[in-house]
Design a protein around this motif. Structure first.
Motif, mmCIF file in Angstrom:
data_model
loop_
_atom_site.group_PDB
_atom_site.id
_atom_site.type_symbol
_atom_site.label_atom_id
_atom_site.label_comp_id
_atom_site.label_asym_id
_atom_site.label_seq_id
_atom_site.Cartn_x
_atom_site.Cartn_y
_atom_site.Cartn_z
ATOM 1 N N HIS A 195 21.112 -35.151 42.243
ATOM 2 C CA HIS A 195 20.204 -34.747 43.323
ATOM 3 C C HIS A 195 20.884 -34.846 44.685
ATOM 4 N N LEU A 196 21.695 -35.884 44.885
ATOM 5 C CA LEU A 196 22.375 -36.104 46.164
ATOM 6 C C LEU A 196 23.658 -35.286 46.312
ATOM 7 N N GLY A 197 24.039 -34.567 45.265
ATOM 8 C CA GLY A 197 25.251 -33.765 45.316
ATOM 9 C C GLY A 197 26.519 -34.555 45.070
ATOM 10 N N LYS A 198 26.398 -35.771 44.527
ATOM 11 C CA LYS A 198 27.571 -36.596 44.236
ATOM 12 C C LYS A 198 28.299 -36.113 42.981
ATOM 13 N N THR A 199 27.585 -35.369 42.135
ATOM 14 C CA THR A 199 28.178 -34.776 40.944
ATOM 15 C C THR A 199 27.603 -33.384 40.733
ATOM 16 N N THR A 200 28.418 -32.512 40.145
ATOM 17 C CA THR A 200 27.954 -31.172 39.784
ATOM 18 C C THR A 200 27.777 -31.035 38.278
ATOM 19 N N LYS A 201 28.047 -32.108 37.548
ATOM 20 C CA LYS A 201 28.008 -32.072 36.091
ATOM 21 C C LYS A 201 26.587 -32.260 35.574
ATOM 22 N N ASN A 202 26.317 -31.699 34.392
ATOM 23 C CA ASN A 202 25.022 -31.881 33.742
ATOM 24 C C ASN A 202 25.046 -32.966 32.671
ATOM 25 N N GLU A 203 26.197 -33.615 32.513
ATOM 26 C CA GLU A 203 26.298 -34.824 31.700
ATOM 27 C C GLU A 203 27.159 -35.806 32.469
ATOM 28 N N VAL A 204 26.650 -37.022 32.623
ATOM 29 C CA VAL A 204 27.287 -38.016 33.478
ATOM 30 C C VAL A 204 27.571 -39.273 32.672
ATOM 31 N N PRO A 223 9.707 -34.952 37.607
ATOM 32 C CA PRO A 223 9.358 -33.790 38.430
ATOM 33 C C PRO A 223 9.840 -33.868 39.874
ATOM 34 N N THR A 224 9.972 -35.082 40.410
ATOM 35 C CA THR A 224 10.373 -35.226 41.816
ATOM 36 C C THR A 224 11.244 -36.465 42.004
ATOM 37 N N ILE A 225 12.048 -36.417 43.058
ATOM 38 C CA ILE A 225 12.861 -37.564 43.467
ATOM 39 C C ILE A 225 12.620 -37.789 44.947
ATOM 40 N N GLU A 226 12.306 -39.025 45.312
ATOM 41 C CA GLU A 226 12.094 -39.366 46.712
ATOM 42 C C GLU A 226 13.430 -39.727 47.362
ATOM 43 N N GLU A 227 13.812 -38.996 48.384
ATOM 44 C CA GLU A 227 15.073 -39.264 49.068
ATOM 45 C C GLU A 227 14.796 -39.946 50.409
ATOM 46 N N HIS A 228 15.384 -41.124 50.586
ATOM 47 C CA HIS A 228 15.249 -41.895 51.814
ATOM 48 C C HIS A 228 16.621 -42.031 52.472
ATOM 49 N N ARG A 229 16.683 -42.652 53.613
ATOM 50 C CA ARG A 229 17.936 -42.709 54.380
ATOM 51 C C ARG A 229 19.050 -43.438 53.630
ATOM 52 N N THR A 230 18.736 -44.556 52.999
ATOM 53 C CA THR A 230 19.769 -45.366 52.350
ATOM 54 C C THR A 230 19.604 -45.473 50.834
ATOM 55 N N TYR A 231 18.596 -44.833 50.268
ATOM 56 C CA TYR A 231 18.362 -44.941 48.835
ATOM 57 C C TYR A 231 17.494 -43.781 48.369
ATOM 58 N N VAL A 232 17.396 -43.639 47.049
ATOM 59 C CA VAL A 232 16.432 -42.715 46.453
ATOM 60 C C VAL A 232 15.567 -43.500 45.484
#
Length: 261
Positions: free
Chosen positions: A211-220, A121-130
């Protein structure tokens, strides 16, 4: 003692699997489980998994880390257990089973096992990691020098440090290879070392990268030290749903253990 066991691996993440539908295994014997997972004095594995009966689903998954303690969800272990259940004739090509984090659906397609993971449900985003929980807690951070990184030292420092401390977290180091591919190395708590692959870990990496926008794909595609895994998902508000971990799960051997521990 006499114990019939099977050894399975999923992209190098290896497990001792035991058919415990009659519930005869000493599942509270931490020292026994740790000994069985020991690569010098036992069978050798990243974890041990019991397949037990369940009234509501096809079977129950009980997972132990290599240190002998019962632990949170293991994605590659779950996929291996589905292949094991198929081998035993408990299921055919689809299954539902109960694990520590809830009910999972899985299906077998050729040599691959596709395992539905819990919603995130959620992802915690921090300065150097998630940070996120995919059935097990996972710290995810980018590392360009992935192949030369001292995973043991850096992973252990993060796993035991703030904010995780005693409970700890699995630690994933990630390098982007393309828009839909990432290399991953994981330090696993409970094993207290790098494993060749981690199912809940690559799941966490796939979601974190989207989540970070590193990929736009829905399968990685996730390249681990033990091989390639795939993770598909759907965005769901601030989180993700319909998450599937996909990859091979193979029986390596079976044996009978006969000695006093």
């Amino acid at each position: 003692m006499q114990l019939l066991f099977y050894k399975y691996q999923g992209t190098g993440n290896d497990f001792v699997l035991i058919d415990d539908r009659e519930e005869t295994f000493s599942k509270n014997d931490t020292k026994l489980i740790a000994r069985l997972c020991d690569r010098r004095f036992g069978i050798g594995a990243d974890g041990l998994i019991l397949l037990q009966n369940d009234n509501m689903t096809d079977f129950k998954m009980v997972y132990y880390n290599a240190d002998g303690n019962e632990s949170s969800m293991c994605g590659n272990g779950g996929r291996c257990l589905v292949a094991f259940a198929n081998f035993l004739g408990v299921i055919e090509h689809e299954a539902t089973f109960i694990a520590t984090d809830g009910v999972h659906f899985a299906k077998i397609e050729g040599e691959e096992v596709l395992l539905q993971m819990i919603d995130v449900p959620t992802i915690e985003e921090h300065r150097t990691y998630v940070f996120l929980d995919t059935g097990s807690p996972h710290h995810v951070q980018m590392e360009e020098a992935l192949q030369t990184l001292d995973i043991q030292a850096v992973g252990a420092a993060i796993r035991y440090g703030a904010p995780y401390h005693e409970d700890g977290s699995n630690v994933n180091f990630v390098k982007q290879l393309s828009d839909d591919a990432f290399a991953v190395r994981t330090y696993e708590r409970g094993v207290e070392a790098e494993t060749l692959s981690c199912g809940t870990g690559v799941t966490a990496v796939a979601l974190a990268m989207h989540h970070l926008g590193k990929t736009t794909k829905n399968e990685v595609n996730l390249e681990t030290q033990g091989g390639r895994l795939r993770v598909s998902f759907e965005k769901n508000g601030l989180g993700y749903k319909n998450i599937f971990l996909k990859g091979p799960a193979k029986q390596v051997f079976k044996g009978t253990l006969s000695w006093e521990l």
